[in-house]
Write a protein that holds these residues in place. Structure first.
Motif, short mmCIF file in Angstrom:
data_model
loop_
_atom_site.label_atom_id
_atom_site.label_comp_id
_atom_site.label_asym_id
_atom_site.label_seq_id
_atom_site.Cartn_x
_atom_site.Cartn_y
_atom_site.Cartn_z
N ASP A 285 -55.46 69.17 -26.66
CA ASP A 285 -55.42 69.89 -25.39
C ASP A 285 -56.48 69.30 -24.46
OD1 ASP A 285 -55.64 73.47 -24.62
OD2 ASP A 285 -55.48 71.71 -23.32
N ASN A 286 -56.07 68.88 -23.27
CA ASN A 286 -56.99 68.25 -22.34
C ASN A 286 -57.60 69.24 -21.35
OD1 ASN A 286 -56.73 65.54 -23.29
ND2 ASN A 286 -54.68 65.54 -22.41
N SER A 287 -57.35 70.54 -21.55
CA SER A 287 -57.92 71.55 -20.68
C SER A 287 -59.40 71.75 -20.98
CB SER A 287 -57.17 72.87 -20.86
OG SER A 287 -57.42 73.38 -22.16
N ARG A 288 -60.05 72.54 -20.12
CA ARG A 288 -61.46 72.88 -20.35
C ARG A 288 -61.63 73.57 -21.70
NH1 ARG A 288 -66.75 72.94 -21.05
NH2 ARG A 288 -67.75 74.93 -20.60
N SER A 289 -60.71 74.48 -22.05
CA SER A 289 -60.84 75.18 -23.33
C SER A 289 -60.66 74.22 -24.50
CB SER A 289 -59.83 76.32 -23.43
OG SER A 289 -58.50 75.84 -23.32
N GLY A 290 -59.73 73.24 -24.36
CA GLY A 290 -59.56 72.26 -25.42
C GLY A 290 -60.80 71.41 -25.60
N GLU A 291 -61.40 70.99 -24.50
CA GLU A 291 -62.63 70.21 -24.56
C GLU A 291 -63.74 71.01 -25.21
OE1 GLU A 291 -64.07 69.12 -20.74
OE2 GLU A 291 -65.83 68.06 -21.52
N LEU A 292 -63.88 72.28 -24.83
CA LEU A 292 -64.93 73.12 -25.40
C LEU A 292 -64.71 73.34 -26.89
CD1 LEU A 292 -67.43 74.91 -24.76
CD2 LEU A 292 -65.83 76.82 -24.58
N PHE A 293 -63.45 73.52 -27.27
CA PHE A 293 -63.15 73.72 -28.69
C PHE A 293 -63.58 72.52 -29.52
CE2 PHE A 293 -61.12 75.85 -32.11
CZ PHE A 293 -60.48 74.90 -32.89
N ASN A 294 -63.27 71.32 -29.05
CA ASN A 294 -63.69 70.12 -29.77
C ASN A 294 -65.21 69.98 -29.82
OD1 ASN A 294 -61.06 69.38 -30.33
ND2 ASN A 294 -60.89 68.00 -28.58
N LEU A 295 -65.88 70.34 -28.75
CA LEU A 295 -67.35 70.31 -28.75
C LEU A 295 -67.91 71.31 -29.74
CD1 LEU A 295 -68.07 69.99 -24.91
CD2 LEU A 295 -68.47 68.24 -26.66
N PHE A 296 -67.28 72.48 -29.82
CA PHE A 296 -67.71 73.49 -30.80
C PHE A 296 -67.62 72.93 -32.21
CE2 PHE A 296 -66.15 77.10 -33.54
CZ PHE A 296 -67.42 77.61 -33.83
N ALA B 116 -70.85 83.97 -25.85
CA ALA B 116 -70.21 84.13 -27.15
C ALA B 116 -68.79 84.68 -26.98
CB ALA B 116 -71.04 85.05 -28.04
N ARG B 117 -68.63 85.55 -26.00
CA ARG B 117 -67.31 86.12 -25.76
C ARG B 117 -66.31 85.05 -25.34
NH1 ARG B 117 -65.85 91.04 -21.50
NH2 ARG B 117 -63.61 91.10 -21.96
N TYR B 118 -66.71 84.16 -24.44
CA TYR B 118 -65.80 83.09 -24.00
C TYR B 118 -65.49 82.14 -25.15
CZ TYR B 118 -63.84 79.20 -21.40
OH TYR B 118 -63.02 78.20 -20.95
N LEU B 119 -66.49 81.81 -25.94
CA LEU B 119 -66.24 80.94 -27.09
C LEU B 119 -65.22 81.59 -28.01
CD1 LEU B 119 -66.87 78.43 -28.76
CD2 LEU B 119 -68.82 79.64 -29.75
N GLY B 120 -65.33 82.89 -28.21
CA GLY B 120 -64.37 83.59 -29.04
C GLY B 120 -62.96 83.55 -28.47
N GLN B 121 -62.86 83.66 -27.15
CA GLN B 121 -61.54 83.58 -26.50
C GLN B 121 -60.91 82.20 -26.73
OE1 GLN B 121 -62.81 84.61 -22.52
NE2 GLN B 121 -61.97 86.68 -22.68
N VAL B 122 -61.75 81.16 -26.65
CA VAL B 122 -61.26 79.79 -26.83
C VAL B 122 -60.77 79.57 -28.26
CG1 VAL B 122 -61.96 77.37 -26.92
CG2 VAL B 122 -62.61 78.79 -24.96
N THR B 123 -61.58 79.93 -29.26
CA THR B 123 -61.19 79.66 -30.65
C THR B 123 -59.98 80.50 -31.06
OG1 THR B 123 -62.73 81.30 -31.57
CG2 THR B 123 -63.55 79.04 -31.28
N ARG B 124 -59.89 81.73 -30.56
CA ARG B 124 -58.73 82.56 -30.91
C ARG B 124 -57.46 82.02 -30.27
NH1 ARG B 124 -62.86 86.48 -30.40
NH2 ARG B 124 -63.20 87.63 -32.36
N SER B 125 -57.60 81.47 -29.05
CA SER B 125 -56.45 80.91 -28.37
C SER B 125 -55.93 79.66 -29.07
CB SER B 125 -56.82 80.58 -26.92
OG SER B 125 -55.78 79.87 -26.28
N ILE B 126 -56.84 78.79 -29.51
CA ILE B 126 -56.44 77.50 -30.07
C ILE B 126 -56.24 77.56 -31.59
CG2 ILE B 126 -57.22 75.12 -30.45
CD1 ILE B 126 -58.50 75.24 -27.68
N ALA B 127 -57.15 78.23 -32.29
CA ALA B 127 -57.11 78.22 -33.76
C ALA B 127 -56.71 79.56 -34.36
CB ALA B 127 -58.47 77.81 -34.31
#
Length: 291
Positions: free
Chosen positions: A184-195, A220-231
């Protein structure tokens, strides 16, 4: 050492190998066989390096650093296959892992049949492990996943593990990748890979979500939204799974006392670690150790 092509997207090739091996705690050396012009839409062009150039890269590393585990990926020219096979016979590394790369994830032919015939005749007989499609977990066919499996396998072999246990640990690692690197090349995809990168770097020291969110500059809330969305999992679940994986590896492949392992991972006591593992695995650490 990884001998393969370059993938400018970082999803496969030498870039992905180095990232994977470093994330697991190893040190990667490399020799590049081909340079690709590609993006997420596919490969536009190949520039295959001359066999002499490939030879010079490999010998420079083997003569100096003497890596004992060699991971081989993309080989597109018969003369390059012959050089690689010759050098493997000459230097006798302890393990050679070959991940056959014949087609891209977009269905493009990367290696013609004549080249693969040479690989089968000259290289495969020298290999410790030749990966097959059945080595991937069911449903896993994303760009770079076979690449990561072979790189992880090479890392665990370099730790002195036998082939069966190294493959088990490599597949366990890979199974966490959808849970793993996303394309995923979106901001959330980039953040997920960085995580994932930060998690692989600090999992043995920090288990709280707030630390990782701070490292990434998000809540922490946003990080949780990202990981739940992708993984489809929370950051805490992913952190605990990564810790569990490594603790289990140490229990099953080393004789380190449980108390020492608990201290290494920041648990307050041996009992604390035991409760954690029993919750995660449904078994006591002592049971895992003697399976």
């Amino acid at each position: 050492m990884t001998i393969t092509g370059s993938d400018g997207t970082g999803g496969s090739g030498v870039q992905a190998d180095i990232r994977c091996i470093n994330a697991l705690g190893g040190a990667a050396t490399s020799a590049i066989t081909s340079i690709t012009v590609q993006n997420t839409l596919g490969i536009q062009q190949f520039y295959d390096l001359p066999a002499a150039t490939v030879r010079e890269q490999i010998e420079a590393i083997l003569n100096d650093l003497q890596p004992q585990v060699i991971k081989i990926g993309l080989l597109r020219r018969i003369e390059v296959v012959e050089v690689v096979a010759e050098l493997m016979r000459k230097y006798h590394p302890k393990h050679i892992v070959y991940a056959p790369i014949r087609h891209s994830t977009h269905g493009d032919q990367l290696v013609n049949p004549q080249v693969f015939d040479t690989i089968q005749q000259q290289l495969i007989p020298l290999c410790t492990v030749v990966l097959e499609p059945s080595d991937l977990p069911p449903g896993v066919r994303k760009h770079g996943h076979a690449n990561l499996l072979s790189a992880a396998l090479a890392y665990y072999l370099s730790c002195g593990e036998q082939v069966d246990e190294a493959m088990l640990h490599a597949r366990t690692y890979l199974s966490q990748l959808p849970a793993g690197y996303t394309e995923d090349n979106s901001r959330s995809g980039e953040l997920f890979n960085l995580f994932l990168d930060v998690l692989n770097k600090y999992y043995y020291r920090y288990s709280d979500v707030a630390f990782y969110a701070e490292q990434l500059g998000v809540s922490a809330r946003y990080l949780g939204q990202v990981t739940r969305s992708i993984a489809q999992r929370s950051p805490k679940a992913m952190i605990d799974e990564r810790i569990t994986e490594e603790v289990t590896r140490m229990l099953t492949t080393t004789s380190k006392p449980l108390k020492e392992i608990a201290q290494m991972f920041g648990f307050s006591s041996q009992a604390h670690l035991s409760r954690f593992i029993k919750k995660q695995k449904g078994q006591a650490p002592s049971t895992l150790r003697y399976q």
